[in-house]
Design a protein around this motif. Structure first.
Motif, PDB file in Angstrom:
ATOM      1  N   LEU A 209       0.834  -1.194   0.000  1.00  0.00           N
ATOM      2  CA  LEU A 209       0.000   0.000   0.000  1.00  0.00           C
ATOM      3  C   LEU A 209       0.868   1.243   0.000  1.00  0.00           C
ATOM      4  CD1 LEU A 209      -2.730  -0.891   2.678  1.00  0.00           C
ATOM      5  CD2 LEU A 209      -2.836  -1.204   0.195  1.00  0.00           C
ATOM      6  N   GLU A 210       0.530   2.185  -0.871  1.00  0.00           N
ATOM      7  CA  GLU A 210       1.128   3.502  -0.793  1.00  0.00           C
ATOM      8  C   GLU A 210       0.510   4.243   0.390  1.00  0.00           C
ATOM      9  OE1 GLU A 210       3.575   4.783  -2.662  1.00  0.00           O
ATOM     10  OE2 GLU A 210       3.744   2.822  -3.674  1.00  0.00           O
ATOM     11  N   PRO A 211       1.176   5.250   0.948  1.00  0.00           N
ATOM     12  CA  PRO A 211       0.553   6.023   2.024  1.00  0.00           C
ATOM     13  C   PRO A 211      -0.802   6.584   1.556  1.00  0.00           C
ATOM     14  CG  PRO A 211       2.864   6.577   1.837  1.00  0.00           C
ATOM     15  CD  PRO A 211       2.550   5.709   0.655  1.00  0.00           C
ATOM     16  N   TYR A 212      -1.790   6.542   2.431  1.00  0.00           N
ATOM     17  CA  TYR A 212      -3.133   6.999   2.061  1.00  0.00           C
ATOM     18  C   TYR A 212      -3.840   7.576   3.265  1.00  0.00           C
ATOM     19  CZ  TYR A 212      -5.027   2.706   4.240  1.00  0.00           C
ATOM     20  OH  TYR A 212      -5.372   1.714   5.125  1.00  0.00           O
ATOM     21  N   THR A 303      -9.316   1.484  -2.036  1.00  0.00           N
ATOM     22  CA  THR A 303      -9.236   0.100  -2.483  1.00  0.00           C
ATOM     23  C   THR A 303      -9.711  -0.795  -1.344  1.00  0.00           C
ATOM     24  OG1 THR A 303      -6.987  -0.287  -1.674  1.00  0.00           O
ATOM     25  CG2 THR A 303      -7.218   0.698  -3.881  1.00  0.00           C
ATOM     26  N   GLU A 304     -10.049  -2.030  -1.674  1.00  0.00           N
ATOM     27  CA  GLU A 304     -10.494  -2.913  -0.596  1.00  0.00           C
ATOM     28  C   GLU A 304      -9.361  -3.238   0.364  1.00  0.00           C
ATOM     29  OE1 GLU A 304     -11.653  -6.957  -1.217  1.00  0.00           O
ATOM     30  OE2 GLU A 304     -10.743  -7.072  -3.203  1.00  0.00           O
ATOM     31  N   ALA A 305      -8.122  -3.261  -0.127  1.00  0.00           N
ATOM     32  CA  ALA A 305      -6.985  -3.523   0.759  1.00  0.00           C
ATOM     33  C   ALA A 305      -6.785  -2.363   1.729  1.00  0.00           C
ATOM     34  CB  ALA A 305      -5.718  -3.756  -0.063  1.00  0.00           C
ATOM     35  N   SER A 351     -12.143  -1.548  -5.981  1.00  0.00           N
ATOM     36  CA  SER A 351     -11.563  -2.844  -6.344  1.00  0.00           C
ATOM     37  C   SER A 351     -12.574  -3.756  -7.026  1.00  0.00           C
ATOM     38  CB  SER A 351     -11.021  -3.543  -5.097  1.00  0.00           C
ATOM     39  OG  SER A 351     -10.002  -2.783  -4.491  1.00  0.00           O
ATOM     40  N   ALA A 352     -12.153  -4.308  -8.150  1.00  0.00           N
ATOM     41  CA  ALA A 352     -12.959  -5.335  -8.801  1.00  0.00           C
ATOM     42  C   ALA A 352     -12.932  -6.612  -7.960  1.00  0.00           C
ATOM     43  CB  ALA A 352     -12.411  -5.615 -10.190  1.00  0.00           C
ATOM     44  N   ALA A 414     -11.564   8.478   0.227  1.00  0.00           N
ATOM     45  CA  ALA A 414     -10.142   8.254   0.513  1.00  0.00           C
ATOM     46  C   ALA A 414      -9.335   9.231  -0.317  1.00  0.00           C
ATOM     47  CB  ALA A 414      -9.737   6.821   0.185  1.00  0.00           C
ATOM     48  N   GLY A 415      -8.069   9.341   0.011  1.00  0.00           N
ATOM     49  CA  GLY A 415      -7.163  10.187  -0.744  1.00  0.00           C
ATOM     50  C   GLY A 415      -5.749   9.707  -0.594  1.00  0.00           C
ATOM     51  N   ASP A 416      -4.909  10.165  -1.475  1.00  0.00           N
ATOM     52  CA  ASP A 416      -3.479   9.867  -1.351  1.00  0.00           C
ATOM     53  C   ASP A 416      -2.873  10.790  -0.331  1.00  0.00           C
ATOM     54  OD1 ASP A 416      -3.640   7.897  -3.373  1.00  0.00           O
ATOM     55  OD2 ASP A 416      -3.647   9.487  -4.873  1.00  0.00           O
TER      56      ASP A 416
END
Length: 420
Positions: A209-212, A303-305, A351-352, A414-416
């Motif tokens: 995961l990137e920071p979010y 994302t779901e993750a 997420s699909a 959500a956001g980055d």
């Protein structure tokens, strides 16, 4: 829900009783009509869940079991190709017979047989299938409510499923939204090996995961009203191509069930028509609408993750079906941290619905439960106001087509790390 045989059998009785409770306010006519091809009659839900136990548990594991009615395999099979032909889904409302009373007799027959199997100490595989059947029935308990709401919304009388539902949330104050930061990195998601989980929740695996950042609460009706007022349903640049086509073809201008009464929004609920509560979470929106709203907000869907990584640290409860409210509720004063992660509304993610690394479907007919739907669906997380509390967990993956609106579905932004 425990995986011990005695506990599973106790859970079976509790789940079956809860289904009877959900159906109690309905007449035979209420329970027979089908409002649209994607919905099913309440009577069908009650019979199909019994059929599941009959086909998956009793026929293979209870010697001498007598099938209640051989014709029910055609009437109440859902999508199990390996178990025979069935009534087409869009025509389930044509099943005027058996009556609701006969369906309850079918349920009693199945219940007695499962009790007999439990008394004989069922083998491990049978216990596992009873557990799957319990969670399957809890899914249908929620579907029964969403489908009845869709039906009653089309009745000119706009009847209430339950006239005793509280209106306490109507004067709630709107809580400001803040964003909680997550550093990302290599994290694990998916169900652990112990305890029940559907096959699509496993195996547990690592993701990067990137920071979010994640909104600390759900998107509200008040914020959605701003989206409407700013022309959100009229700006094609906010929408995915397929979503814009659905919006135009369907004449979407607000969430499903909303109507404008003298410049005030009302919505159909399980308590009948009610004023839209500005501070409550928006509900009955599709993935396409959620995605357009996120783009309009300068944010995105998680994302779901990301969602699961954040939710694993949240052990709090939520507004589930047991609350009796049967609609999303505003946040409560004094709450802090991530709020409304569980209950209220199913949260769309970006997420699909696809298999996890090393995914293997269940054995036998149960292999058709989730795996064959991993195409054209998007994942929702967290449960809703119509979900049984014991049914949900952080790893739970619900899924629907991106244009589905009749479920209790909403969103959290959500956001980055560098744009919130």
């Amino acid at each position: 829900m425990s995986t011990e045989p005695s506990a599973i059998c106790a859970s079976f009785r509790a789940v079956r009783a809860a289904s009877r409770e959900r159906a109690a306010p309905l007449s035979d006519a209420d329970a027979t009509v089908q409002s649209m091809p994607d919905a099913s009659p309440a009577k069908w839900h009650l019979a199909h869940t019994s059929w599941f136990f009959e086909k998956m548990v009793l026929e293979p594991y209870l010697p001498g079991y007598r099938v209640f009615d051989p014709s029910f395999n055609y009437l109440f099979n859902s999508y199990y190709e390996t178990l025979g032909v069935r009534q087409p889904r869009p025509r389930r409302g044509m099943i005027t017979r058996p009556t609701l009373e006969a369906v309850h007799a079918y349920r009693a027959h199945v219940d007695a047989a499962i009790d007999l199997l439990c008394a004989r100490a069922p083998p491990e595989r049978a216990s596992a299938m009873i557990a799957l059947g319990c969670h399957h029935e809890q899914q249908h308990q929620e579907l029964l409510l969403t489908d009845i709401l869709n039906l009653f919304a089309q009745n000119p009388l706009r009847p209430a499923y339950d006239v005793h539902i509280s209106e306490d949330s109507e004067a709630a104050a709107l809580a400001p939204v803040t964003y909680r930061k997550f550093s990302g990195g290599i994290v694990e998601i998916g169900a652990r090996d112990e305890g029940f989980a559907f096959d699509c929740e496993r195996p547990r695996h690592r993701v990067v995961l990137e920071p979010y950042r994640l909104a600390d609460r759900l998107t509200t009706n008040a914020e959605w009203m701003d989206f409407i007022a700013d022309g959100g349903y009229r700006q094609p640049l906010l929408w995915m191509s397929e979503g814009w086509a659905k919006c135009c073809d369907g004449g979407w201008s607000a969430p499903l069930y909303w109507e404008d009464r003298d410049d005030e929004f009302w919505s159909m609920t399980l308590a009948g028509p009610r004023r839209v509560v500005p501070a409550a979470p928006v509900v009955h929106v599709s993935f396409f609408e959620a995605d357009a709203f996120a783009r309009w907000s300068g944010r995105r869907l998680p994302t779901e993750a990301e969602w699961e990584h954040a939710a694993e640290s949240d052990a709090s409860g939520g507004n589930f079906v047991e609350s009796g409210l049967l609609r999303p509720a505003p946040t409560r004063p004094g709450e802090s941290g991530l709020r409304q992660m569980f209950g209220d509304v199913w949260e769309w993610t970006s997420s699909a619905f696809s298999p996890y690394p090393r995914f293997r479907p269940a054995e036998g007919a149960a292999a058709e439960y989730n795996g064959k739907f991993m195409c054209g669906q998007f994942v929702l997380r967290g449960g809703s106001c119509a979900t049984p509390a014991r049914h949900i967990r952080a790893s739970y993956r619900n899924f629907f087509p991106p244009d589905a609106r009749w479920q209790f579905s909403g969103l959290r932004l959500a956001g980055d790390d560098d744009d919130v």
